[in-house]
Scaffold this motif. Structure first.
Motif, mmCIF file in Angstrom:
data_model
loop_
_atom_site.group_PDB
_atom_site.id
_atom_site.type_symbol
_atom_site.label_atom_id
_atom_site.label_comp_id
_atom_site.label_asym_id
_atom_site.label_seq_id
_atom_site.Cartn_x
_atom_site.Cartn_y
_atom_site.Cartn_z
ATOM 1 N N GLN A 230 0.830 -1.206 0.000
ATOM 2 C CA GLN A 230 0.000 0.000 0.000
ATOM 3 C C GLN A 230 0.866 1.259 0.000
ATOM 4 O OE1 GLN A 230 -2.668 -0.433 3.313
ATOM 5 N NE2 GLN A 230 -4.065 -1.770 2.194
ATOM 6 N N GLU A 231 1.974 1.228 0.722
ATOM 7 C CA GLU A 231 2.891 2.380 0.712
ATOM 8 C C GLU A 231 3.452 2.599 -0.676
ATOM 9 O OE1 GLU A 231 6.074 2.197 3.479
ATOM 10 O OE2 GLU A 231 4.777 2.333 5.224
ATOM 11 N N ALA A 232 3.838 1.510 -1.352
ATOM 12 C CA ALA A 232 4.394 1.618 -2.682
ATOM 13 C C ALA A 232 3.346 2.124 -3.672
ATOM 14 C CB ALA A 232 4.955 0.269 -3.137
ATOM 15 N N ALA A 233 2.110 1.695 -3.513
ATOM 16 C CA ALA A 233 1.046 2.146 -4.411
ATOM 17 C C ALA A 233 0.679 3.603 -4.140
ATOM 18 C CB ALA A 233 -0.186 1.258 -4.235
ATOM 19 N N GLY A 234 0.828 4.038 -2.883
ATOM 20 C CA GLY A 234 0.484 5.416 -2.524
ATOM 21 C C GLY A 234 1.516 6.428 -2.992
#
Length: 125
Positions: free
Chosen positions: A120-124
């Protein structure tokens, strides 16, 4: 074109005033630079102190978790030894199976959640 002595005198005075103003501007810029340098040093010192405090807090948290884990392991091992000592081998075996099941599931869930958080951090970003 002929320059009068009064005009030449006026030009010299104007240049002298401009030089004085420029030297004052340079002195003012030097003061501003010094003030900016002092502010930057104080900001860096504060940042170093904050990071040191954060690392110390993280270290205390890790230490406390390890102490708790060691205490919990000691309690469980003591309980299992007590069960084995009193002749309740089957119950001790079932407790050990349950502990292994719970620990493996908890560990798997922890790392799955950690991986999901990283995704999720990478997608954000």
């Amino acid at each position: 074109m002929q320059l009068s002595p009064a005009l030449v005198q006026q030009l010299v005075e104007n240049q002298a005033k401009e030089l004085a103003i420029r030297s004052e501007e340079i002195a003012l810029r030097a003061k501003e630079t010094d003030a900016g340098h002092r502010f930057a040093e104080k900001a860096l010192d504060a940042q170093v102190k904050d990071r040191h405090e954060i690392r110390e807090e993280q270290k205390r948290g890790r230490r406390d978790r390890l102490y708790f884990l060691g205490f919990a392991a000691a309690v469980v091992i003591t309980f299992l030894v007590y069960l084995l000592h009193t002749g309740k081998d089957a119950f001790a075996q079932e407790v050990l199976k349950a502990l292994i099941f719970l620990l493996s599931g908890g560990t798997g869930g922890y790392f799955a959640g950690k991986h999901q958080g990283r995704k999720q951090e990478a997608a954000g970003e």
